[in-house]
Each structure stands twice: as structure tokens, then as C-alpha cells.
Design a protein around this motif. Structure first.
Motif, PDB file in Angstrom:
ATOM      1  N   LEU A  38       0.736  -1.041   0.286  1.00 18.79           N
ATOM      2  CA  LEU A  38      -0.252  -0.025  -0.341  1.00 18.79           C
ATOM      3  C   LEU A  38       1.126   0.911  -0.161  1.00 18.79           C
ATOM      4  O   LEU A  38       2.094   1.355   0.664  1.00 18.79           O
ATOM      5  CB  LEU A  38      -0.732   0.074   1.426  1.00 18.79           C
ATOM      6  N   GLU A  39       0.376   1.404  -1.267  1.00 20.29           N
ATOM      7  CA  GLU A  39       1.135   3.633  -0.551  1.00 20.29           C
ATOM      8  C   GLU A  39       0.538   4.596   0.100  1.00 20.29           C
ATOM      9  O   GLU A  39      -0.521   4.880  -0.086  1.00 20.29           O
ATOM     10  CB  GLU A  39       1.766   4.137  -2.309  1.00 20.29           C
ATOM     11  N   LEU A  40       1.585   4.891   0.809  1.00 20.40           N
ATOM     12  CA  LEU A  40       0.673   6.225   1.886  1.00 20.40           C
ATOM     13  C   LEU A  40       1.486   7.488   1.439  1.00 20.40           C
ATOM     14  O   LEU A  40       2.260   7.776   1.240  1.00 20.40           O
ATOM     15  CB  LEU A  40       1.510   5.595   3.297  1.00 20.40           C
ATOM     16  N   THR A  41       0.554   8.643   0.984  1.00 15.74           N
ATOM     17  CA  THR A  41       0.655   9.663   0.671  1.00 15.74           C
ATOM     18  C   THR A  41       0.796  10.742   1.845  1.00 15.74           C
ATOM     19  O   THR A  41       0.178  10.688   2.784  1.00 15.74           O
ATOM     20  CB  THR A  41      -0.867   9.882  -0.396  1.00 15.74           C
ATOM     21  N   THR A  42       0.883  11.609   1.560  1.00 17.51           N
ATOM     22  CA  THR A  42       1.488  12.597   2.783  1.00 17.51           C
ATOM     23  C   THR A  42       0.110  13.372   3.282  1.00 17.51           C
ATOM     24  O   THR A  42       0.055  14.386   3.534  1.00 17.51           O
ATOM     25  CB  THR A  42       2.110  13.892   1.894  1.00 17.51           C
ATOM     26  N   PHE A  43      -0.953  12.749   1.817  1.00 13.32           N
ATOM     27  CA  PHE A  43      -2.320  13.653   2.404  1.00 13.32           C
ATOM     28  C   PHE A  43      -3.081  12.782   2.859  1.00 13.32           C
ATOM     29  O   PHE A  43      -4.448  13.074   2.513  1.00 13.32           O
ATOM     30  CB  PHE A  43      -2.368  14.761   0.517  1.00 13.32           C
ATOM     31  N   GLN A  44      -2.641  11.832   3.675  1.00 14.51           N
ATOM     32  CA  GLN A  44      -3.877  10.994   4.291  1.00 14.51           C
ATOM     33  C   GLN A  44      -4.352  10.012   3.758  1.00 14.51           C
ATOM     34  O   GLN A  44      -5.814  10.165   3.672  1.00 14.51           O
ATOM     35  CB  GLN A  44      -4.635  12.099   5.360  1.00 14.51           C
ATOM     36  N   GLN A  45      -4.036   9.874   2.675  1.00 12.65           N
ATOM     37  CA  GLN A  45      -4.590   8.762   1.575  1.00 12.65           C
ATOM     38  C   GLN A  45      -3.732   7.518   1.486  1.00 12.65           C
ATOM     39  O   GLN A  45      -2.178   7.653   1.557  1.00 12.65           O
ATOM     40  CB  GLN A  45      -4.624   9.408   0.623  1.00 12.65           C
ATOM     41  N   LEU A  46      -4.507   5.756   1.151  1.00 12.57           N
ATOM     42  CA  LEU A  46      -3.531   5.204   0.956  1.00 12.57           C
ATOM     43  C   LEU A  46      -3.863   4.523  -0.257  1.00 12.57           C
ATOM     44  O   LEU A  46      -5.114   4.746  -0.956  1.00 12.57           O
ATOM     45  CB  LEU A  46      -3.890   3.849   1.555  1.00 12.57           C
ATOM     46  N   TYR A  47      -3.198   4.817  -1.510  1.00 16.62           N
ATOM     47  CA  TYR A  47      -3.428   4.070  -2.542  1.00 16.62           C
ATOM     48  C   TYR A  47      -3.348   2.547  -3.370  1.00 16.62           C
ATOM     49  O   TYR A  47      -2.128   1.648  -2.677  1.00 16.62           O
ATOM     50  CB  TYR A  47      -2.607   4.695  -3.974  1.00 16.62           C
ATOM     51  N   ILE A  48      -4.352   2.107  -3.560  1.00 18.41           N
ATOM     52  CA  ILE A  48      -4.427   0.103  -3.393  1.00 18.41           C
ATOM     53  C   ILE A  48      -5.171   0.002  -4.808  1.00 18.41           C
ATOM     54  O   ILE A  48      -5.433   1.042  -5.467  1.00 18.41           O
ATOM     55  CB  ILE A  48      -5.370  -0.231  -2.611  1.00 18.41           C
ATOM     56  N   GLU A  49      -4.447  -1.089  -5.302  1.00 19.89           N
ATOM     57  CA  GLU A  49      -4.997  -1.247  -6.861  1.00 19.89           C
ATOM     58  C   GLU A  49      -6.134  -2.411  -7.313  1.00 19.89           C
ATOM     59  O   GLU A  49      -5.476  -3.325  -6.072  1.00 19.89           O
ATOM     60  CB  GLU A  49      -3.653  -1.490  -7.648  1.00 19.89           C
ATOM     61  N   ILE A  50      -6.944  -2.261  -7.466  1.00 17.69           N
ATOM     62  CA  ILE A  50      -8.262  -3.125  -7.648  1.00 17.69           C
ATOM     63  C   ILE A  50      -8.344  -3.244  -9.189  1.00 17.69           C
ATOM     64  O   ILE A  50      -8.109  -3.088 -10.497  1.00 17.69           O
ATOM     65  CB  ILE A  50      -9.684  -2.261  -6.553  1.00 17.69           C
ATOM     66  N   PRO A  51      -8.950  -4.686  -9.091  1.00 15.62           N
ATOM     67  CA  PRO A  51      -9.968  -5.193 -10.496  1.00 15.62           C
ATOM     68  C   PRO A  51     -10.589  -3.998 -11.017  1.00 15.62           C
ATOM     69  O   PRO A  51     -11.355  -3.489 -10.220  1.00 15.62           O
ATOM     70  CB  PRO A  51     -10.536  -6.861 -10.557  1.00 15.62           C
TER      71      PRO A  51
END
Length: 207
Positions: A38-51
Motif C-alpha cells: 500500500l502506498e501512503l501519501t502525504t495527504f492522509q490517503q492510501l493508494y491501492i490497485e483493484i481489478p
């Protein structure tokens, strides 16, 4: 069957601090293959890849677990906030929630980062983000054009103050609409503010 994946942003919504529950972590982990991160951004978000083909179903599952989901790209980001350490009502959490609901995920010429803080201490960093809101006693101050990165980083301009919640919502709606109408493709918001002019921006809001 397509195995194409798309990236979405998720967080635990606007509440006391940027936190995730065990249930939320478990549901996210379901969609991580071994070795994925999971990628944690500096803007209080997580990036996740989904189908991609299961996007609607998976987002519904995330939201059932209490996660908020947002598009990634040239959109208004979810509202970065302080931790509401003095309390939800005193620091205006309902206003932050409503503002986020109104603007997050709107398409814009270039990624736009809004931030909110419930008192003048400024933990939400409103003055160095594209659009910043600071609650002072029972009213709200609005900053625009901050820049947090680079050797030319700078604080935003105090555009309006002593706003009611409704005045705040209307002003930010108009600013984002104006940015969409007048902003150039991939023109960062702080550059748009300088090119358009703070006085002209204020005049457009007050029309």
C-alpha cells in the motif's frame, strides 16, 4: 476476463486523527497480492490497485467497512484535516465533513489539495496547501494558493475571513468552478491564482 487494475485512494474518512480500524485493514489486505504494498501519501490517503471490472463491488465493500474512496489523478483530493483535538463541535468537524463531501473527487485541471484546521495552531496545514480553511472561534478563514514543496514553497493568501459555513461552501464551490473554467491544462492551482489574480478571484466570488 480482463485482469486490468486501476488505482484508487482510500482513507478512514474525517474523524479524530488519520486512523484505520482492524476491519478496514483486513478488507484492504484482501486485495493485496503477496509482495504488493500500500502506498501512503502525504495527504492522509492510501493508494491501492483493484481489478477494474470489480471496481463498483469492491468500493461498496470498502465503504461498508467505513473507508472513504476517491479517484486518483486530476481531481480535488480528500480534505486534509487536523486531529480535532479540542472536540468535534468546537473545531468544526461537521463543517469539514460537509466540505469534503462537496468537493472531494471533482475533476480539475491539475490535482488540487484542500486542507482544514479547527483552530489557529494550524495542524491541518491550511496555509501551505492549494485551498486552506482555518476555523477561528465561530467563523472560518479561507486561504488560497499555498505551495508546500520546492525551494519556492510559500504560504497561501488570506482571501476571505469571518465566513459562515454556508459562505465558506459557496466560496470554495465558486473557486473550484472558476479553476475548471479558466485554468489551463495541468496548470497547478497556485500558478492559476497568481495568473488570475487574488483580487479578480475575490471579485468573481462576490458577483
Amino acid at each position: 476476463m480482463s485482469d486490468k487494475k486501476i488505482k484508487i485512494a482510500v482513507n478512514g474518512g474525517i474523524k479524530f486523527g488519520a486512523k484505520l480500524t482492524a476491519k478496514q485493514l483486513i478488507v484492504l489486505a484482501k486485495y493485496l497480492e503477496e509482495g504488493e504494498e500500500l502506498e501512503l501519501t502525504t495527504f492522509q490517503q492510501l493508494y491501492i490497485e483493484i481489478p477494474e471490472e470489480r471496481k463498483t463491488e469492491i468500493i461498496a465493500e470498502f465503504e461498508e467497512a467505513g473507508l472513504s474512496c476517491y479517484p486518483v489523478g486530476n481531481y480535488v483530493k480528500s480534505l486534509r484535516t487536523c486531529n480535532f483535538c479540542k472536540g468535534a463541535e468546537e473545531e468544526g468537524m461537521p463543517v469539514a465533513i460537509e466540505l469534503n463531501k462537496r468537493i472531494a473527487g471533482k475533476h480539475v485541471p491539475f490535482t488540487l489539495k484542500p486542507a482544514y484546521t479547527g483552530c489557529p495552531i494550524g495542524c491541518g496545514e491550511p496555509m501551505i496547501n492549494d485551498i486552506g480553511v482555518m476555523k477561528i472561534k465561530d467563523s472560518y478563514s479561507l486561504y488560497v494558493g499555498g505551495k508546500s514543496k520546492g525551494k519556492d514553497a510559500e504560504a497561501g493568501i488570506l482571501l476571505m475571513e469571518q465566513l459562515t459555513p454556508d459562505e465558506l461552501y459557496q466560496a470554495i464551490d465558486k473557486i473550484i468552478n472558476l479553476y475548471n473554467e479558466q485554468g489551463k491544462k495541468r496548470e497547478a492551482f497556485h500558478k492559476f491564482v497568481k495568473r488570475f489574480g487574488a483580487d479578480e478571484l475575490l471579485a468573481s466570488i462576490n458577483q
